[in-house]
Design a protein around this motif. Structure first.
Motif, PDB file in Angstrom:
ATOM      1  N   ALA A  15       0.813  -1.222   0.000  1.00  0.00           N
ATOM      2  CA  ALA A  15       0.000   0.000   0.000  1.00  0.00           C
ATOM      3  C   ALA A  15       0.839   1.261   0.000  1.00  0.00           C
ATOM      4  O   ALA A  15       0.495   2.244  -0.664  1.00  0.00           O
ATOM      5  CB  ALA A  15      -0.938  -0.023   1.205  1.00  0.00           C
TER       6      ALA A  15
ATOM      7  N   TYR B 202      -6.037   2.859  -5.489  1.00  0.00           N
ATOM      8  CA  TYR B 202      -4.775   2.150  -5.681  1.00  0.00           C
ATOM      9  C   TYR B 202      -4.729   1.508  -7.068  1.00  0.00           C
ATOM     10  O   TYR B 202      -5.734   0.984  -7.556  1.00  0.00           O
ATOM     11  CB  TYR B 202      -4.604   1.030  -4.646  1.00  0.00           C
ATOM     12  CG  TYR B 202      -4.713   1.481  -3.217  1.00  0.00           C
ATOM     13  CD1 TYR B 202      -3.581   1.782  -2.466  1.00  0.00           C
ATOM     14  CD2 TYR B 202      -5.960   1.604  -2.597  1.00  0.00           C
ATOM     15  CE1 TYR B 202      -3.682   2.194  -1.147  1.00  0.00           C
ATOM     16  CE2 TYR B 202      -6.071   2.023  -1.285  1.00  0.00           C
ATOM     17  CZ  TYR B 202      -4.922   2.309  -0.561  1.00  0.00           C
ATOM     18  OH  TYR B 202      -5.033   2.719   0.751  1.00  0.00           O
TER      19      TYR B 202
ATOM     20  N   ALA C  63       0.128   3.836  -3.156  1.00  0.00           N
ATOM     21  CA  ALA C  63      -0.850   4.883  -2.856  1.00  0.00           C
ATOM     22  C   ALA C  63      -0.638   6.100  -3.750  1.00  0.00           C
ATOM     23  O   ALA C  63       0.447   6.323  -4.294  1.00  0.00           O
ATOM     24  CB  ALA C  63      -0.736   5.279  -1.393  1.00  0.00           C
TER      25      ALA C  63
END
Length: 451
Positions: free
Chosen positions: A348, A359, A352
Motif C-alpha cells: 500500500a 490504488y 498509494a
C-alpha cells in the motif's frame, strides 16, 4: 473502514484475490470485469505455460475461500498453462464461491471521480465516495464505492511496433498482417503462420516464447521461417539467468532460446528499430529507418504493454513520468536502471496516490515496466486491503519471499542476485531504492551498488 464497499476493476487473478481479501476483512467487494467472463485477458493467452509453479499462483485468501467448496489444490510444483490456471483455479473461484455475487461481467469502466468533486476541488474531497461509471450493454451505469483498486491490467493496451513509442508509419493500415502479444502460433492460429515467413519484434519473454514456437512449427510445416527483430544490439540480453534463475521454467526458456539462436534456427536482425510498414508484392515490408527492410508474411509485435489511464483523468495520481507506475514503485522496476526480474515485495505504501482510497495494483501498477510476477500482485492487494480496512500494521508487513532471477544489472553493472543482494523490505520511504543494499548488509553480504 470495517464494512465499506470496495470497487475492484478487473476479474483477473489479482482482482479476484483482492475481492477475496476484501471479503475476509468484512467489507463488500464489487468486481467490474469488461469481458464476458472472469480472467478474460488470460483467455487470450491460455496456450502459454507459466514460469511459476502452482505454489506461486494461488492466493492464500482465495484458497481459503475455495476450501469449503471441495476444491482440490493442484500439485504445487507443477507448471500450469493459462488455460489450466483458469479451469483449475480462477473459474472455480469466480463461480463456486461467494465471489460469484460480487462479479459484474461485461462491465467496462469508462470514468472514475469523486461524487460532487472534480479533480481541482480539495476541501472535503477525502470524505466523498468514489463515483465509477461503466457500460454493460444496457447503457451507462453508476456505482459508488468507498475505495477503488484498479487491477485492469495492460493486455489490451499493447505497445506499437514503432521504436519511438508511436505506431510505425503504415502500422494502423496493415493490422490484418499484425498480431500483438503472444498468438497461439501452433494451435488456434496455426493456419495463419504455418509455412509463412514471420517476424517477431521484441526482446521479452513473450517474443522469446513465440520464436521458440515458430521453430517448432517449422519442424512440423516446412517453409515456416522465424525472423527475430531486435531493437538492441545484444541478443544475449534476452537469454535470462539460465540455471541461476530460481524460477526454473523461466531459466530453461532462455537457455532453450539461446541454443536455437546459436544453431541458426532463428534469423536475427539486431539494431532494428521499426519506423515504416508497407506493402510490397503481396507481402509486408518492415523497415528500419529506410536503410534496412525485411519482407515477411506476418509480423508479431511483442514489445510489451502500457496502462490505459484514460478513465482515471479525474483522479489525483502520482505517477512516474517515464514508466507510468506509482512514483514510489518506479525506481524499483525502471528498466533504464536495472534488469532485475525480481522486485522486492511492496504494498500500500508504494502504491498509494494523492487520491486517498485509490490504488493501482497488478500488472497495471508496473506501468510500462515488463517484469511483473503474479505472486507480487497477491502481496500488493493483501497489503492494500489491509490498509483500506485500517490495519496499518498488516499493510506494512511483508508476507512474501520472491524467487530471484540469478543475474541482473543495476546502473549498467552486472550483479549476482544469488549472493542475496536483491529483495527485502525497505526500512524507510526515503531509502526505498536502496532497500536491497540494507538487506544484504544486515546479512553481512555485499550490497547491490545503489548510488
Amino acid at each position: 473502514m470495517s464494512d465499506g464497499t470496495v470497487a475492484i476493476i478487473g476479474a483477473g487473478p489479482v482482482g479476484l484475490a483482492a475481492a477475496a481479501q476484501v471479503l475476509e476483512r468484512g467489507m463488500s467487494p464489487i468486481v467490474l470485469e469488461a469481458g464476458p467472463q472472469a480472467a478474460h485477458a488470460i483467455r487470450q493467452w491460455q496456450h502459454v505455460q507459466l514460469f511459476s509453479p502452482w505454489e506461486y499462483n494461488v492466493d492464500k485468501a482465495a484458497a481459503r475461500l475455495l476450501a469449503p467448496t471441495g476444491w482440490n489444490s493442484p500439485d504445487p510444483q507443477s507448471y500450469p498453462t493459462g488455460g489450466e490456471l483458469i479451469d483449475r483455479y480462477l473459474d472455480p473461484l469466480a463461480t463456486r464461491t461467494p465471489l460469484r455475487e460480487a462479479i459484474r461481467t461485461n462491465s467496462r469502466v469508462t470514468a472514475i471521480s469523486r461524487a460532487g468533486f472534480d479533480k481541482a476541488k480539495t476541501k472535503g474531497r477525502e470524505q466523498a465516495p468514489f463515483e465509477i461509471r461503466y457500460q454493460n450493454g444496457k447503457g451507462p451505469e453508476v456505482l459508488r464505492a468507498d475505495a477503488v483498486i484498479d487491477v485492469s491490467g495492460t493486455w489490451f493496451s499493447p505497445n506499437p511496433a514503432g521504436s519511438n513509442g508511436l505506431p510505425a508509419i503504415g502500422e494502423r493500415e496493415r493490422v490484418h498482417r499484425i498480431a500483438y502479444g503472444m498468438p497461439d502460433v501452433r494451435g488456434a492460429d496455426r493456419a495463419r503462420y504455418a509455412g509463412k515467413t514471420v517476424a517477431v519484434l521484441g526482446a521479452g519473454h513473450s517474443a522469446v516464447g513465440t520464436l521458440i514456437d515458430l521453430v517448432r512449427l517449422a519442424d512440423e510445416v516446412p517453409g515456416t521461417q522465424a525472423i527475430w527483430l531486435l531493437r538492441g544490439a545484444d541478443p544475449s540480453a534476452a537469454f535470462g539467468g539460465g540455471r541461476n534463475d530460481k524460477l526454473a521454467a523461466r531459466g530453461e526458456l532462455g537457455s532453450a532460446f539461446a541454443a536455437l539462436v546459436a544453431a541458426g534456427r532463428i534469423r536475427v536482425e539486431t539494431g532494428f528499430g521499426v519506423t515504416h510498414l508497407s506493402d510490397v508484392e503481396g507481402r509486408l515490408a518492415v523497415s528500419a529507418g529506410g536503410a534496412r527492410s525485411v519482407d515477411v508474411d506476418e509480423l508479431i509485435v511483442s514489445t510489451g504493454f502500457r496502462p490505459d489511464l484514460s478513465f482515471l483523468s479525474e483522479l489525483r495520481l502520482r505517477l512516474d513520468p517515464a514508466i507510468e507506475a506509482p512514483a514510489a514503485l518506479a525506481p524499483l522496476i525502471d528498466p533504464n536502471e536495472h534488469s532485475c526480474g525480481t522486485v522486492r515485495p511492496h504494498g500500500a505504501r508504494e502504491l498509494a496516490h494523492d487520491e486517498p482510497g485509490f490504488y493501482l495494483a497488478g500488472m497495471k501498477s508496473y506501468g510500462r515496466a515488463p517484469t511483473f510476477l503474479m505472486m507480487t500482485g497477491y502481496e500488493q492487494v493483501r497489503s492494500i486491503v489491509a490498509d483500506i480496512a485500517g490495519d496499518k500494521e498488516a499493510a506494512a508487513r511483508v508476507e512474501l519471499v520472491l524467487p530471484e532471477t540469478g543475474v541482473c544489472t543495476r546502473g549498467g553493472v552486472e550483479l549476482d542476485t544469488a549472493a542475496g543482494c536483491c529483495g527485502g523490505p525497505a526500512k524507510e520511504a526515503a531509502s526505498v531504492c536502496c532497500a536491497p543494499d540494507q538487506t544484504a548488509k544486515k546479512a553481512v553480504k555485499a550490497g547491490c551498488g545503489c548510488s
